[in-house]
Scaffold this active site. Structure first.
Site, PDB file in Angstrom:
ATOM      1  N   HIS B  66     -21.035  46.470  23.945  1.00  0.00           N
ATOM      2  CA  HIS B  66     -22.028  46.943  22.967  1.00  0.00           C
ATOM      3  C   HIS B  66     -22.725  48.183  23.521  1.00  0.00           C
ATOM      4  CE1 HIS B  66     -22.084  42.632  21.260  1.00  0.00           C
ATOM      5  NE2 HIS B  66     -21.368  43.420  20.480  1.00  0.00           N
ATOM      6  N   GLU B  69     -26.395  48.469  25.249  1.00  0.00           N
ATOM      7  CA  GLU B  69     -26.736  47.559  26.351  1.00  0.00           C
ATOM      8  C   GLU B  69     -26.460  48.245  27.689  1.00  0.00           C
ATOM      9  OE1 GLU B  69     -24.615  43.955  25.360  1.00  0.00           O
ATOM     10  OE2 GLU B  69     -25.601  43.825  23.407  1.00  0.00           O
ATOM     11  N   ARG B 124     -24.936  50.109  18.413  1.00  0.00           N
ATOM     12  CA  ARG B 124     -24.357  48.909  19.037  1.00  0.00           C
ATOM     13  C   ARG B 124     -22.831  48.855  18.930  1.00  0.00           C
ATOM     14  NH1 ARG B 124     -24.778  43.030  19.361  1.00  0.00           N
ATOM     15  NH2 ARG B 124     -23.271  42.083  17.963  1.00  0.00           N
ATOM     16  N   HIS B 194     -23.349  41.439  29.092  1.00  0.00           N
ATOM     17  CA  HIS B 194     -24.136  41.927  27.945  1.00  0.00           C
ATOM     18  C   HIS B 194     -25.621  42.022  28.331  1.00  0.00           C
ATOM     19  CE1 HIS B 194     -21.177  40.990  24.523  1.00  0.00           C
ATOM     20  NE2 HIS B 194     -20.519  40.682  25.629  1.00  0.00           N
ATOM     21  N   GLU B 268     -25.829  37.403  29.672  1.00  0.00           N
ATOM     22  CA  GLU B 268     -26.838  38.273  29.050  1.00  0.00           C
ATOM     23  C   GLU B 268     -27.854  38.600  30.136  1.00  0.00           C
ATOM     24  OE1 GLU B 268     -26.886  39.328  25.920  1.00  0.00           O
ATOM     25  OE2 GLU B 268     -25.457  38.012  24.899  1.00  0.00           O
TER      26      GLU B 268
END
Lengths: 92, 306
Positions: B66, B69, B124, B194, B268
């Site tokens: 993405h 990020e 994104r 991510h 994440e």
């Protein structure tokens, strides 16, 4: 407002969820969390990027519908400047 | 200069330069692999870190699926630098590199990453164009063949979670899938990096069903989270993707799992939402060290099991 901001919004009723969904798909905002309006639900924080030129309108809408919100980041422009500043050493 | 190269975010041009330079400076350790190209024809380079013996099992890490990020590509660079600097210095990374080759894709979505640097920091998706719509891009993490485009994805090209025209319609996801298919017998552990919210997720995201080895994956994520908590105040949440966040079909970790890579995770990274995608450079170090600890914990457990 003179800066782009990130708002943290917490809708508490189905009606408020609907309003936040509408806001997030208009006014050139960008959803940070959740990633798409379909995931917005009651009692769950929404993180929304709001450009400076839409900030007053969006906040007025939230206030008019008594939707709890706070400014999570007041000056995203400054943070982007920090992120793109290059004062590092050579990788070697 | 006050900060290291690895405590800064870098433009796509600088990352390409770093990839070439790192491979040139470490010819016996690092190999550059061209996986394919993006929609706008930018190269998709992975680095292979390989030490000592041939024919080892392997770990795959992809970053930057993405565009916005930025901490994710920063982590991939951090991991490579750490591996090179601390092999034979740190026991964990030494054990990992003695037992596994590591494939690292620093920027899976180069077109999107460039766009976030030049035009729209909040972008994104990929940057592919579609004949039937004025909207641009596909969510590459909805484009893999894992319950593709079911609940939790959208077939609207204007949506942030647009699944694409068909599974692997995007050259970026197709290139990664082709490479993983070609190496599926050696890759034991798949990691996708991510941001944000500090979570260690594992299959499934595309269904509420549990993976066959759910408890094993849960224990590994729990162990990694416990290790992070031992060193840092922040605590990583963990669990199966759909149960922990929401249904998200077409993700790369689910697809890799179904391919046969039984240890498959999505991390994440920092933070919990204060800075989100705008995590200041001063936070890169801790964000990467937390994630590195999780990678080391899980990789060592995979080595022990296989």
């Amino acid at each position: 407002e003179t800066h782009d901001q990130i708002l943290s919004i917490t809708p508490t009723t189905p009606e408020q969820v609907g309003i936040v969904k509408n806001i997030s798909t208009q006014y050139e905002t960008a959803l940070w969390q959740p990633v798409d309006a379909q995931y917005i639900q009651e009692e769950t924080q929404v993180h929304l990027f709001v450009p400076a030129n839409s900030s007053a309108t969006v906040k007025a809408l939230l206030q008019r519908h008594n939707i709890a919100h706070e400014v999570l980041l007041d000056n995203t422009n400054h943070l982007i400047e920090m992120q793109t500043r290059n004062d590092s050493t050579d990788p070697r | 200069s006050t900060t290291s190269f690895y405590e800064q975010y870098h433009s796509l041009e600088d990352i390409y330069y770093w990839i070439n330079r790192t491979a040139q400076d470490n010819p016996n350790t690092i190999q550059t692999i061209l996986l394919g190209s993006s929609f706008e024809k930018r190269p998709l380079y992975a680095l292979k870190i390989s030490l000592n013996s041939e024919n080892k099992k392997a770990l795959w890490i992809d970053c930057g699926i993405h565009a916005r990020e930025w901490i994710s590509p920063a982590f991939c660079l951090w991991f490579v630098q750490y591996s090179l600097a601390f092999y034979k210095q740190n026991q964990d990374i030494t054990d990992i590199l003695d037992n596994m080759d590591v494939y690292i894709l620093p920027v899976m979505n180069p077109d999107g990453y460039l766009y976030t640097w030049t035009t729209n920091r909040m972008w994104r998706k990929s940057r592919s164009i579609h004949p039937s719509s004025y909207c641009v891009g596909v969510d590459l993490n909805r484009n893999f063949d894992a319950n593709w485009c079911t609940e939790g994805a959208s077939n609207d090209p204007c949506s942030e979670i647009y699944c694409g025209a068909f599974p692997e319609s995007e050259p970026e996801s197709e290139a990664v899938a082709n490479f993983l298919r070609s190496k599926k017998d050696t890759i034991e552990l798949y990691l996708s990096i991510h941001a944000y919210s500090q979570m260690l997720l594992f299959p499934y995201s595309c269904t509420l069903d549990e993976a066959q080895n759910h408890n094993e994956l849960l224990e590994m994520a729990q162990d990694a989270s416990r290790n992070i908590r031992r060193y840092y105040r922040n605590t990583y949440k963990y669990g199966a993707g759909a149960q922990t966040i929401y249904l998200a079909p077409g993700g790369s970790d689910d697809w890799a799992y179904n391919l046969g890579i039984k240890y498959s995770f999505t991390f994440e990274l920092q933070d919990r939402g204060r800075y989100g995608f705008l995590l200041p450079p001063s936070h890169i170090s801790q964000a990467c060290n937390e994630a590195l600890l999780a990678v080391k914990t899980i990789a060592r457990r995979v080595i022990d099991k296989t």
